[in-house]
Design a protein around this motif. Sequence first.
Motif, mmCIF file in Angstrom:
data_model
loop_
_atom_site.group_PDB
_atom_site.id
_atom_site.type_symbol
_atom_site.label_atom_id
_atom_site.label_comp_id
_atom_site.label_asym_id
_atom_site.label_seq_id
_atom_site.Cartn_x
_atom_site.Cartn_y
_atom_site.Cartn_z
ATOM 1 N N LEU A 43 -7.380 3.005 1.953
ATOM 2 C CA LEU A 43 -8.171 1.860 1.515
ATOM 3 C C LEU A 43 -9.632 2.218 1.731
ATOM 4 O O LEU A 43 -9.984 2.808 2.748
ATOM 5 N N TYR A 44 -10.468 1.851 0.775
ATOM 6 C CA TYR A 44 -11.895 2.142 0.841
ATOM 7 C C TYR A 44 -12.662 0.839 1.015
ATOM 8 O O TYR A 44 -12.415 -0.136 0.320
ATOM 9 N N ASN A 45 -13.597 0.854 1.937
ATOM 10 C CA ASN A 45 -14.366 -0.326 2.294
ATOM 11 C C ASN A 45 -15.582 -0.441 1.387
ATOM 12 O O ASN A 45 -16.347 0.501 1.253
ATOM 13 N N THR A 46 -15.767 -1.616 0.784
ATOM 14 C CA THR A 46 -16.907 -1.806 -0.109
ATOM 15 C C THR A 46 -18.080 -2.505 0.572
ATOM 16 O O THR A 46 -19.176 -2.533 0.026
ATOM 17 N N CYS A 47 -17.863 -3.050 1.767
ATOM 18 C CA CYS A 47 -18.958 -3.756 2.446
ATOM 19 C C CYS A 47 -19.553 -2.926 3.589
ATOM 20 O O CYS A 47 -20.548 -3.315 4.176
ATOM 21 N N GLU A 48 -18.929 -1.804 3.898
ATOM 22 C CA GLU A 48 -19.378 -0.882 4.947
ATOM 23 C C GLU A 48 -19.382 -1.502 6.342
ATOM 24 O O GLU A 48 -20.083 -1.061 7.226
ATOM 25 N N ILE A 93 0.893 -1.159 0.000
ATOM 26 C CA ILE A 93 0.000 0.000 0.000
ATOM 27 C C ILE A 93 0.928 1.204 0.000
ATOM 28 O O ILE A 93 1.780 1.326 0.882
ATOM 29 N N ALA A 94 0.795 2.068 -0.989
ATOM 30 C CA ALA A 94 1.683 3.222 -1.082
ATOM 31 C C ALA A 94 1.545 4.113 0.157
ATOM 32 O O ALA A 94 0.469 4.198 0.762
ATOM 33 N N LEU A 95 2.642 4.749 0.532
ATOM 34 C CA LEU A 95 2.644 5.637 1.680
ATOM 35 C C LEU A 95 1.564 6.699 1.524
ATOM 36 O O LEU A 95 1.479 7.353 0.485
ATOM 37 N N SER A 115 -10.432 -1.574 -1.122
ATOM 38 C CA SER A 115 -9.858 -1.202 -2.413
ATOM 39 C C SER A 115 -9.093 0.111 -2.276
ATOM 40 O O SER A 115 -9.453 0.969 -1.468
ATOM 41 N N THR A 116 -8.072 0.274 -3.085
ATOM 42 C CA THR A 116 -7.372 1.555 -3.132
ATOM 43 C C THR A 116 -8.060 2.511 -4.104
ATOM 44 O O THR A 116 -7.699 3.673 -4.186
ATOM 45 N N ASP A 117 -9.056 2.027 -4.800
ATOM 46 C CA ASP A 117 -9.777 2.816 -5.796
ATOM 47 C C ASP A 117 -11.057 3.389 -5.180
ATOM 48 O O ASP A 117 -12.005 2.660 -4.919
ATOM 49 N N LYS A 118 -11.088 4.691 -4.963
ATOM 50 C CA LYS A 118 -12.240 5.331 -4.329
ATOM 51 C C LYS A 118 -13.516 5.155 -5.149
ATOM 52 O O LYS A 118 -14.597 5.028 -4.601
ATOM 53 N N SER A 119 -13.406 5.117 -6.469
ATOM 54 C CA SER A 119 -14.608 5.000 -7.304
ATOM 55 C C SER A 119 -15.309 3.668 -7.063
ATOM 56 O O SER A 119 -16.527 3.583 -7.117
ATOM 57 N N ILE A 120 -14.553 2.601 -6.771
ATOM 58 C CA ILE A 120 -15.165 1.307 -6.470
ATOM 59 C C ILE A 120 -15.962 1.407 -5.178
ATOM 60 O O ILE A 120 -17.078 0.921 -5.078
ATOM 61 N N HIS A 121 -15.404 2.076 -4.193
ATOM 62 C CA HIS A 121 -16.086 2.256 -2.906
ATOM 63 C C HIS A 121 -17.410 2.995 -3.101
ATOM 64 O O HIS A 121 -18.445 2.572 -2.612
ATOM 65 N N ILE A 122 -17.374 4.065 -3.839
ATOM 66 C CA ILE A 122 -18.576 4.875 -4.056
ATOM 67 C C ILE A 122 -19.619 4.068 -4.827
ATOM 68 O O ILE A 122 -20.791 4.044 -4.457
ATOM 69 N N THR A 123 -19.221 3.387 -5.884
ATOM 70 C CA THR A 123 -20.147 2.590 -6.689
ATOM 71 C C THR A 123 -20.772 1.468 -5.870
ATOM 72 O O THR A 123 -21.986 1.274 -5.895
#
Length: 90
Positions: free
Chosen positions: A58-63, A52-54, A74-82
């Motif tokens: 990380l974004y949680n997809t299951c809340e 994980i880059a400094l 996920s490190t991708d915020k758009s996946i978390h939002i979707t």
Amino acid sequence: MDEKAFWARVKKGKDCWQWLGKPNAAGYGRVFIAGRLEYAHRYTYFTLVGDIALGERLYNTCENRLCVNPEHWSTDKSIHITESIIKRKK
């Protein structure tokens, strides 16, 4: 805490892997690893997925803040939002 002790505090379910240790005030699992206080979900992500880059979040997809299943982070915020929008519509 060593790796064996860490995994003894994880209950792997069908979907989420629940952290059984004490959560912090924000509801996330925390653990001392190699003399440092770390988030439990970041430890599993790093251990099972990779670096994980400094400063990278990380974004949680299951809340579920106590979930340490790296597939739910996920490190991708758009996946978390979707994912969040989809779950709310169900």
